[in-house]
Scaffold this active site. Structure first.
Site, PDB file in Angstrom:
ATOM      1  N   CYS A 107      63.577  43.742  31.193  1.00 39.77           N
ATOM      2  CA  CYS A 107      63.623  42.312  30.841  1.00 39.77           C
ATOM      3  C   CYS A 107      65.029  41.857  30.417  1.00 39.77           C
ATOM      4  O   CYS A 107      65.437  40.746  30.713  1.00 39.77           O
ATOM      5  CB  CYS A 107      62.660  42.020  29.701  1.00 39.77           C
ATOM      6  SG  CYS A 107      60.942  42.341  30.098  1.00 39.77           S
ATOM      7  N   ARG A 426      32.886  45.680  46.800  1.00 36.80           N
ATOM      8  CA  ARG A 426      33.760  44.544  46.487  1.00 36.80           C
ATOM      9  C   ARG A 426      33.732  43.461  47.546  1.00 36.80           C
ATOM     10  O   ARG A 426      33.783  42.270  47.219  1.00 36.80           O
ATOM     11  CB  ARG A 426      35.196  45.049  46.327  1.00 36.80           C
ATOM     12  CG  ARG A 426      35.332  45.830  45.076  1.00 36.80           C
ATOM     13  CD  ARG A 426      36.690  46.401  44.937  1.00 36.80           C
ATOM     14  NE  ARG A 426      36.734  47.069  43.653  1.00 36.80           N
ATOM     15  CZ  ARG A 426      37.741  47.795  43.234  1.00 36.80           C
ATOM     16  NH1 ARG A 426      38.797  47.940  44.000  1.00 36.80           N
ATOM     17  NH2 ARG A 426      37.698  48.350  42.065  1.00 36.80           N
TER      18      ARG A 426
HETATM   19  O1  MEZ Z   1      40.046  51.078  41.640  1.00 37.00           O
HETATM   20  C1  MEZ Z   1      40.125  49.892  41.333  1.00 37.00           C
HETATM   21  O2  MEZ Z   1      40.689  49.068  42.033  1.00 37.00           O
HETATM   22  C2  MEZ Z   1      39.476  49.424  40.092  1.00 37.00           C
HETATM   23  C3  MEZ Z   1      38.603  50.371  39.393  1.00 37.00           C
HETATM   24  C4  MEZ Z   1      39.689  48.190  39.705  1.00 37.00           C
HETATM   25  C5  MEZ Z   1      38.989  47.620  38.586  1.00 37.00           C
HETATM   26  O3  MEZ Z   1      38.181  46.731  38.799  1.00 37.00           O
HETATM   27  O4  MEZ Z   1      39.205  48.060  37.453  1.00 37.00           O
END
Ligand code: MEZ
Length: 597
Positions: A107, A426
């Site tokens: 930063c 997902r």
């Molecule tokens: O592996 C992943 O992308 C994961 C576990 C993400 C999450 O929702 O925490």
């Protein structure tokens, strides 16, 4: 002319010449100092306090991209990050953030305007000393440097795969340089939240969870719609327990266990109390690299991978922020530079329908490693397989971990109604949210679920969570019909009691939603992971367009394709980085040190 006069004139001329040279040098120095003392920069602030250049940069005034060297001048006067964090009393304490032991120069810049790195994702209005300069100001001109460094193995990308590969290659006897183009090491791995999948581990055995490599293989293939490379999935599953043991042996805490979407059992390993897995692992890996004195260079962008006439890898050309352009000669190169979720143009080129979508990724996830590989003839596969994560906090880039659902939260729409099995894959969960009004959903949970997962405290801290003493109060806080929300929760709690979610077929309901307070987080899908990338074999060798391994080139982690097929399961990414990072480190070291003497 008498001889003495001649000597005198020569002496005077010589004096005038010397004085001119000194005067020009001094003028140049003053000009240079003025040029690098831009108003409002840290350099100027330090100058005003009568701190000299040498006090920061040493007698030689030499600067370097090595992570330790670049950090030292600040620590010398101000103390370590941990010490500075203790003095920091702000509401949001950046020095104490989840980023862990990072360099000050992530930063704080000396001669150009300082910038708060986390603002690339978060929207705080945070000013830091030295940030008050002309925004259009350009970076100092890069010096060209034709110097050559020499090592056995170069690793490109300092996320979990890169660090693991570097440490493993070092432990196998190779001299290693680890290059990171960002000012901070850690990559996306540092942001990984949910956990690391592994089957048949000692931790599972202690908690009475029955699992097997075969079950993890089957879950992963099913999640990937059976388009994964079975050879790689077999390695992922069979060597996962060994990877957990390795992490524990180098200091990691992987004691907590949870279940993520698409997994048949609890196999997601994370630190005690359900803390964030990625930041912890990166801290452990950073420390291990540092303890071994591995040369980790930040702000170091690889421009090309070099090869000889026979096509064997001979090193890389790098552009370092301080070093300029130079070459590192190496016998093996491991590409571990991650995916391309943060490269909107590249994402859109493969999936035009994702145009304009937010991402959970850090800004460095731009697919550079894939391009570097392609330039020298590597095969790429599955490039259209781009994963959308269903729960990014609405209007932000902050991932709300799947573990919130895994630990019991449900998803409702703006009408307060459930619409999907929260533990489906997902792609299915994201598609379901995108069909709801305004493409937004709410995660709903209670006090018990909050207490089961430390990560939720982080979301509260970031003011992403609405709350109510009753469901009615919560509904009013988020603006949804209270009657609907109450009816939804009553039906869900009944499903919990009877262990039967008749309507949505959720396979696992670890907790009911009964204990005040009640909480809600608004979420929407965002680009999370790119399953495609460089084609590798089981030894992590990168495969060329002729179907043969490119000699000396290895790859591990998200930059590769094949492990996850069309859809990655949560928790398999960190698992892949550690398992394949170790394989890449071992094989690259063997190739560079033994086979290639
Ligand atoms: O592996 C992943 O992308 C994961 C576990 C993400 C999450 O929702 O925490």
């Amino acid at each position: 002319m008498p001889k003495t006069s001649k000597i005198l004139i020569t002496f005077i001329l010589a004096f005038i010449f010397m004085a001119t040279v000194v005067w020009i040098a001094m003028a140049q120095q003053t000009q240079k100092s003025a040029a690098i003392l831009k108003p409002g920069t840290l350099a100027e602030i330090h100058k005003a306090k009568e701190i000299t250049c040498k006090q920061c940069h040493g007698d030689s005034l030499k600067v370097d991209d090595n992570e330790k060297v670049v950090n030292q001048p600040c620590i010398k006067c101000h103390g370590t990050l941990e010490e500075v964090a203790k003095k920091d009393k702000g509401h949001i304490n950046a020095h104490k953030s989840h980023l862990g032991e990072i360099s000050c120069t992530v930063c704080h810049y000396g001669h150009t305007a300082s910038k708060v790195y986390c603002l690339k994702c978060h929207g705080f209005d945070m000013q830091i000393p030295g940030s008050n300069t002309d925004k259009k100001e350009r970076q100092a001109k890069i010096k060209k440097d034709e110097a050559k460094d020499k090592t056995d193995v170069v690793v490109i990308g300092a996320g979990a795969a890169g660090f693991t590969a570097a440490i493993t290659a070092h432990d196998a006897g190779a001299k290693v340089i680890l290059l990171e183009k960002q000012p901070i090491t850690g990559g996306n791995s540092m942001l990984a939240a949910g956990g690391m999948n592994a089957a048949n581990t000692k931790i599972q055995a202690k908690k009475g969870v029955k699992d097997s490599a075969e079950l993890m293989f089957n879950d992963t293939m099913k999640g990937g719609k059976n388009t994964n490379n079975p050879e790689l999935v077999k390695i992922l599953a069979e060597r996962s327990a060994e990877s957990i043991d390795w992490l524990i042996s180098i200091g990691a805490d992987m004691n907590d266990l949870g279940r993520l979407a698409g997994a048949s059992v609890e196999r997601s390993h994370r630190p005690t109390g359900g803390a964030v897995v990625g930041a912890h692992l990166i801290n452990v890996l950073r420390k291990n690299a540092s303890d071994r004195n591995i040369d980790v260079r930040v702000n170091s962008n690889v421009l090309q991978i070099l090869r000889d006439q026979k096509g064997r890898v001979t090193g890389v050309q790098v552009e370092g922020k301080h070093r300029g352009i130079y070459i590192i000669e190496a016998k093996a190169v491991i590409v571990a530079s991650g995916g391309f979720s943060a490269n909107a143009t590249m994402v859109e080129s493969y999936r035009p329908e994702f145009k304009g979508m937010t991402t959970s990724n850090q800004p460095g996830a731009t697919g550079d490693g894939i391009k570097l590989g392609e330039t020298i003839g590597a095969q790429v596969i599955d490039m259209k397989d781009i994963q959308i994560h269903p729960t990014i906090a609405a209007g932000s880039k902050i991932l709300i971990t799947e573990a919130v659902r895994g630990n019991g939260a449900i998803l409702v729409n703006k009408d307060g109604k459930r619409f999907v099995n929260e533990l489906t894959t997902r792609d299915a969960a994201s598609a379901a949210i995108l069909k709801q009004r305004d493409k937004v959903a709410y995660l709903i949970f209670d006090e018990n679920i909050r207490k089961s997962l430390k990560q939720i405290e982080g979301y509260i801290h970031l003011e992403l969570v609405k709350e109510g003493q009753t469901l009615k109060e919560l509904a009013s806080a988020v603006g949804m019909p209270a009657d609907n929300l109450e009816a939804t929760i009553e039906a869900y709690n009944k499903a919990f009691d009877t262990k039967n979610d008749e309507e949505f077929k959720r396979p696992n309901m670890p907790r009911p939603i009964r204990t005040p307070k009640f909480y809600a987080i608004a979420v929407q899908p965002g680009i999370h992971y790119t399953m495609g990338g460089l084609k590798i074999d089981g030894l992590t060798r990168v495969i060329g367009k002729d179907g043969k391994p490119i000699e000396g080139l290895f790859a591990a982690g998200e930059v590769t394709g094949g492990v996850h097929g069309a859809n990655r399961l949560g928790g398999n990414s960190i698992s892949e980085t550690i398992t394949f990072g170790r394989i890449a480190g071992t094989n690259a070291a063997r190739y560079a040190v033994k086979d290639n003497k």
